[in-house]
Write an enzyme that holds these catalytic residues in place. Structure first.
Site, PDB file in Angstrom:
ATOM      1  N   CYS A   2       0.844  -1.193   0.000  1.00  0.00           N
ATOM      2  CA  CYS A   2       0.000   0.000   0.000  1.00  0.00           C
ATOM      3  C   CYS A   2       0.874   1.236   0.000  1.00  0.00           C
ATOM      4  O   CYS A   2       2.076   1.171   0.228  1.00  0.00           O
ATOM      5  CB  CYS A   2      -0.915  -0.010   1.220  1.00  0.00           C
ATOM      6  SG  CYS A   2      -1.805  -1.562   1.445  1.00  0.00           S
ATOM      7  N   ARG A  27       1.845   1.207  -7.124  1.00  0.00           N
ATOM      8  CA  ARG A  27       1.993   0.132  -6.146  1.00  0.00           C
ATOM      9  C   ARG A  27       0.786  -0.803  -6.144  1.00  0.00           C
ATOM     10  O   ARG A  27       0.854  -1.900  -5.606  1.00  0.00           O
ATOM     11  CB  ARG A  27       2.189   0.731  -4.746  1.00  0.00           C
ATOM     12  CG  ARG A  27       3.489   1.477  -4.568  1.00  0.00           C
ATOM     13  CD  ARG A  27       3.566   2.153  -3.213  1.00  0.00           C
ATOM     14  NE  ARG A  27       3.666   1.202  -2.135  1.00  0.00           N
ATOM     15  CZ  ARG A  27       4.801   0.908  -1.486  1.00  0.00           C
ATOM     16  NH1 ARG A  27       5.930   1.466  -1.860  1.00  0.00           N
ATOM     17  NH2 ARG A  27       4.820   0.054  -0.499  1.00  0.00           N
ATOM     18  N   TRP A  75      -4.551  -1.904  -0.459  1.00  0.00           N
ATOM     19  CA  TRP A  75      -4.797  -3.156  -1.169  1.00  0.00           C
ATOM     20  C   TRP A  75      -5.367  -4.111  -0.130  1.00  0.00           C
ATOM     21  O   TRP A  75      -4.708  -4.446   0.849  1.00  0.00           O
ATOM     22  CB  TRP A  75      -3.490  -3.697  -1.741  1.00  0.00           C
ATOM     23  CG  TRP A  75      -3.698  -4.803  -2.738  1.00  0.00           C
ATOM     24  CD1 TRP A  75      -3.813  -6.126  -2.485  1.00  0.00           C
ATOM     25  CD2 TRP A  75      -3.827  -4.667  -4.151  1.00  0.00           C
ATOM     26  NE1 TRP A  75      -4.001  -6.818  -3.638  1.00  0.00           N
ATOM     27  CE2 TRP A  75      -4.009  -5.964  -4.681  1.00  0.00           C
ATOM     28  CE3 TRP A  75      -3.807  -3.581  -5.027  1.00  0.00           C
ATOM     29  CZ2 TRP A  75      -4.165  -6.204  -6.046  1.00  0.00           C
ATOM     30  CZ3 TRP A  75      -3.962  -3.822  -6.374  1.00  0.00           C
ATOM     31  CH2 TRP A  75      -4.133  -5.112  -6.872  1.00  0.00           C
ATOM     32  N   ASN A 101       0.499  -0.144   6.667  1.00  0.00           N
ATOM     33  CA  ASN A 101       0.904  -1.162   5.694  1.00  0.00           C
ATOM     34  C   ASN A 101       1.309  -2.412   6.448  1.00  0.00           C
ATOM     35  O   ASN A 101       1.968  -2.323   7.493  1.00  0.00           O
ATOM     36  CB  ASN A 101       2.106  -0.696   4.860  1.00  0.00           C
ATOM     37  CG  ASN A 101       1.721   0.313   3.808  1.00  0.00           C
ATOM     38  OD1 ASN A 101       0.556   0.599   3.599  1.00  0.00           O
ATOM     39  ND2 ASN A 101       2.718   0.866   3.146  1.00  0.00           N
ATOM     40  N   GLY A 102       0.972  -3.572   5.909  1.00  0.00           N
ATOM     41  CA  GLY A 102       1.369  -4.817   6.531  1.00  0.00           C
ATOM     42  C   GLY A 102       0.171  -5.604   7.034  1.00  0.00           C
ATOM     43  O   GLY A 102      -0.983  -5.307   6.706  1.00  0.00           O
ATOM     44  N   GLU A 487      10.868 -14.620 -18.916  1.00  0.00           N
ATOM     45  CA  GLU A 487      10.517 -13.222 -18.659  1.00  0.00           C
ATOM     46  C   GLU A 487       9.532 -12.716 -19.696  1.00  0.00           C
ATOM     47  O   GLU A 487       8.609 -11.955 -19.365  1.00  0.00           O
ATOM     48  CB  GLU A 487      11.794 -12.367 -18.653  1.00  0.00           C
ATOM     49  CG  GLU A 487      11.566 -10.869 -18.553  1.00  0.00           C
ATOM     50  CD  GLU A 487      10.885 -10.422 -17.269  1.00  0.00           C
ATOM     51  OE1 GLU A 487      10.507  -9.230 -17.190  1.00  0.00           O
ATOM     52  OE2 GLU A 487      10.712 -11.244 -16.349  1.00  0.00           O
ATOM     53  N   LYS A 491       5.866 -11.190 -18.702  1.00  0.00           N
ATOM     54  CA  LYS A 491       5.395  -9.857 -19.087  1.00  0.00           C
ATOM     55  C   LYS A 491       4.024  -9.942 -19.749  1.00  0.00           C
ATOM     56  O   LYS A 491       3.142  -9.123 -19.485  1.00  0.00           O
ATOM     57  CB  LYS A 491       6.390  -9.192 -20.042  1.00  0.00           C
ATOM     58  CG  LYS A 491       7.600  -8.627 -19.382  1.00  0.00           C
ATOM     59  CD  LYS A 491       7.240  -7.454 -18.480  1.00  0.00           C
ATOM     60  CE  LYS A 491       8.232  -7.298 -17.348  1.00  0.00           C
ATOM     61  NZ  LYS A 491       8.132  -8.300 -16.298  1.00  0.00           N
ATOM     62  N   GLU A 494       1.379 -10.682 -17.092  1.00  0.00           N
ATOM     63  CA  GLU A 494       1.168  -9.592 -16.149  1.00  0.00           C
ATOM     64  C   GLU A 494       0.262  -8.503 -16.700  1.00  0.00           C
ATOM     65  O   GLU A 494      -0.625  -8.008 -15.987  1.00  0.00           O
ATOM     66  CB  GLU A 494       2.520  -8.954 -15.769  1.00  0.00           C
ATOM     67  CG  GLU A 494       3.359  -9.771 -14.824  1.00  0.00           C
ATOM     68  CD  GLU A 494       4.666  -9.075 -14.511  1.00  0.00           C
ATOM     69  OE1 GLU A 494       5.031  -9.005 -13.338  1.00  0.00           O
ATOM     70  OE2 GLU A 494       5.343  -8.608 -15.456  1.00  0.00           O
ATOM     71  N   HIS A 510       8.827 -32.831 -24.754  1.00  0.00           N
ATOM     72  CA  HIS A 510       8.505 -33.589 -23.547  1.00  0.00           C
ATOM     73  C   HIS A 510       7.201 -33.114 -22.905  1.00  0.00           C
ATOM     74  O   HIS A 510       6.997 -33.322 -21.705  1.00  0.00           O
ATOM     75  CB  HIS A 510       9.648 -33.494 -22.544  1.00  0.00           C
ATOM     76  CG  HIS A 510      10.912 -34.129 -23.033  1.00  0.00           C
ATOM     77  ND1 HIS A 510      11.103 -35.484 -23.075  1.00  0.00           N
ATOM     78  CD2 HIS A 510      12.048 -33.579 -23.538  1.00  0.00           C
ATOM     79  CE1 HIS A 510      12.299 -35.755 -23.567  1.00  0.00           C
ATOM     80  NE2 HIS A 510      12.896 -34.607 -23.858  1.00  0.00           N
ATOM     81  N   LYS A 609       3.461  -3.188  -7.165  1.00  0.00           N
ATOM     82  CA  LYS A 609       4.869  -3.014  -7.514  1.00  0.00           C
ATOM     83  C   LYS A 609       5.785  -3.661  -6.487  1.00  0.00           C
ATOM     84  O   LYS A 609       6.759  -4.313  -6.836  1.00  0.00           O
ATOM     85  CB  LYS A 609       5.192  -1.518  -7.632  1.00  0.00           C
ATOM     86  CG  LYS A 609       6.610  -1.229  -8.112  1.00  0.00           C
ATOM     87  CD  LYS A 609       6.828  -1.732  -9.518  1.00  0.00           C
ATOM     88  CE  LYS A 609       8.180  -1.348 -10.067  1.00  0.00           C
ATOM     89  NZ  LYS A 609       8.432  -1.949 -11.381  1.00  0.00           N
TER      90      LYS A 609
END
Length: 614
Positions: A2, A27, A75, A101-102, A487, A491, A494, A510, A609
């Site tokens: 957050c 974020r 969030w 936050n947390g 990667e 991307k 995401e 395989h 983020k």
């Protein structure tokens, strides 16, 4: 996960907080709010579910003004995303407001105790228990600082809090417990700031103080006092942040991600500055302070990271083993500590993290510290936890990365890993002077090679028009380019929400070959390298089964155009630096497909983020 912004000074806090929250949108969040001490002595709270624009409209309809305030983007972790669960939370007497936050691990027990005492709660969140506790201690005669200390002594878990109180209108209190994400205090003239991330307050100051675990900052207009939660004073050690505030704006680009993709020639250059000595043909990494004896004593390196950084670590395995001739393992930070890893003082644990605040990576670092390993970090954010707790560090120098999907931090990490390989190779005596100079000379060409790839554009728009409605992609690579395939698939997942899978090309037969048909595009990284012929064979196997192939090829390769349906090109690049160049077309392809599908590129659903809770 957050965003937090706080202000105390002489200006109106509301626009400063709202603008800071907007700068933290990357974020990820599902609601937002702010609390401001008003001239009549009350705390005005405005909260709204959804995007910050909805909060701004609410504030415009019902203004709240004052020179002390705190704000938050949330969030959801406890309770659904809605107005009553949005932060800030106000105590039952209206004396204290808090943002957080947390995760408070023992909130259920605390809430049950408070409810048994007659407290009534207005939200489903874990956060609200803290503001009830603080108000209770204030009512008993404690100062705001002591009330916060006593309340937080009962809290378990990694958390960050910022408080304001109408009983103490001359201060805000910021506290960090564990590794729940950073808290930064910005130092101004006649005003001071608090934020969870630097871009929120970079327009106002570049002088920052970073709170450590179990530290509390008492922030007033005149200054800042930092002390531990048991009352011991902590000397202020301000850092001067070199980032330009303009770098946190989109400039002419449609999205931050697009801007950051096109910044990579510059960020690669910045990453090399002061490290690659092209005249002497050597690499300097002053943040590691390693002697040749210490380097030769190392028996292995373990790279720990999450997400994109983990794929950078897989490339790093190739680089470090090739350049420094030292065995390398790569572990997910989220899994590392749960398998009781075998570590000792001849092992270096290298954490890779853009934010420096990823909770799983920090926990892996703590495990490494506990077991006596040497601790290094590659990190982008100056003053972050991963930067501070490591025995040695390499800063990415990529500048602020706002888009949730990492791009320039990935390539900066690869360059830093290459530099580390050269540095260790020299210290360990496995790279001769001539070999080292050749490796460093290769770096001199890299920014230009990256810039050449970024000159392309139209072909990605055309591919997006053809393939935007597909639901599955397969990415294939071999050797050092296998992590690039991983990667590329990440991307695409995401930001476009297309299911994609990265696979070692030699393993296609395989299992994944069963998926190949005309609806399954296959992205094949088939540049001219030692496994080129093998990749051509994989392309032929895909085509034999009716698949559609998008090939990444080296400029001038006419053969591959006869086999693939579409060809994207990159300039010839030294093999160990090829992933830096080859990943950029993967980024551009994902970006253009996401745009064509109408997705929120900078703020993909369900992602943040910096992942600061498990």
């Amino acid at each position: 996960m957050c965003g937090i912004v706080g202000y105390i000074g002489t200006r109106n806090a509301t626009p400063i907080i709202l603008e800071g929250l907007k700068r933290l949108e990357y974020r990820g969040y599902d609601s937002a709010g702010l609390a401001v001490l008003q001239p009549d002595g009350s705390i005005g709270v405005r909260r709204e579910a959804g995007k910050i624009v909805a909060l701004i409209e609410k504030v415009q309809a019902a203004p709240v003004n004052g020179s002390v305030g705190i704000g938050h983007t949330r969030w959801a972790t406890h309770g659904p995303p809605c107005e009553r669960n949005a932060h800030p939370h106000l105590g039952p007497a209206g004396d204290v407001a808090v943002v957080h936050n947390g995760i408070i691990e023992n909130y259920r027990a605390l809430r049950e105790e408070l409810e048994a005492e007659g407290h009534r709660f207005a939200s489903d969140t874990d956060t609200e228990v803290v503001v009830h506790l603080v108000e209770g201690y204030l009512a008993g005669g404690a100062s705001l600082e002591d009330a916060v200390r006593r309340a937080l002594s009962q809290v378990k878990g990694a958390n960050a809090f910022v408080f304001l109180s109408r009983r103490h209108p001359d201060r805000i209190i910021a506290v960090r417990l564990g590794n729940a994400g950073g808290l930064t205090v910005g130092l101004g003239e006649g005003e001071n700031f608090v934020a969870s991330d630097i871009p929120a307050i970079l327009d106002h100051t570049r002088r920052m103080v970073f709170l450590e675990d179990r530290q509390m900052a008492v922030v007033t207009r005149e200054g800042v006092r930092v002390e531990t939660l048991d009352g011991r004073p902590v000397p202020l050690r301000p850092h001067t942040i070199p980032w330009d505030p303009v770098s946190a704006a989109k400039e002419p680009y449609r999205h931050f991600m697009q801007k950051e993709i096109y910044e990579q020639a510059r960020s690669v250059t910045d990453t090399l500055r002061g490290r690659a000595d092209f005249e002497a043909g050597r690499v300097r990494l002053e943040g590691l302070t390693l002697t040749p004896e210490e380097a030769r004593r190392l028996e292995r390196i373990v790279i720990v990271a999450c997400g994109t950084s983990a794929y950078a670590g897989l490339v790093g395995k190739f680089l470090l083993e090739a350049l420094a001739r030292i065995p390398v393992e790569v572990d997910y930070g989220s899994e590392f500590r749960y398998r009781d890893p075998l570590l000792n003082d001849r092992t270096a644990v290298l954490a890779i993290t853009q934010s420096g605040e990823t909770v799983d990576t920090l926990a892996a670092m703590e495990e490494a510290r506990r077991k006596g390993a040497r601790l290094w970090s590659i990190v982008n954010v100056i003053g972050s936890q991963a930067h501070r707790i490591a025995d040695g560090h390499i800063l990415m120098h990529a500048g602020p990365e706002i888009g949730v999907a990492s791009t320039k931090a990935f390539t900066a990490s690869l360059v830093d890993l290459y530099l580390l390989g050269c540095y260790l190779g020299e210290l360990r005596g496995v790279l001769t002077g001539e070999e080292l100079r050749r490796r460093v000379d290769d770096l001199a060409r890299l920014p230009d090679l990256v810039g050449r790839v970024l000159q392309h554009g139209d072909e990605y728009t055309q591919l997006a028009q053809i393939y935007y409605d597909r639901e599955h992609f397969l990415y294939l690579g071999r050797g050092i380019n296998y992590p690039v395939a991983l990667e590329g698939a990440l991307k695409l997942k995401e930001i476009s929400y297309i299911h994609a899978e990265g696979y070692p090309a030699g393993e296609m037969k395989h299992g994944p070959i069963a998926l190949i048909d005309e609806r399954m595009p296959v992205v094949a990284i088939a540049v001219r390298d030692t496994v080129y012929d093998k990749m051509i064979s994989q392309i032929e196997q895909v085509k034999a089964r009716g698949g559609r192939v998008i090939a990444l090829a080296t400029e001038g390769d006419t053969e591959i155009g006869l086999k693939a349906d579409h060809v994207l090109t990159v300039p010839p690049t030294p093999p160990l630096l090829a992933p830096v160049v080859n990943v950029i077309p993967m980024q551009l392809l994902a970006y253009h497909l996401a745009v064509r599908r109408g997705c929120d590129v900078d703020q993909p659903r369900n992602l943040a983020k910096s992942v600061t809770v498990e």
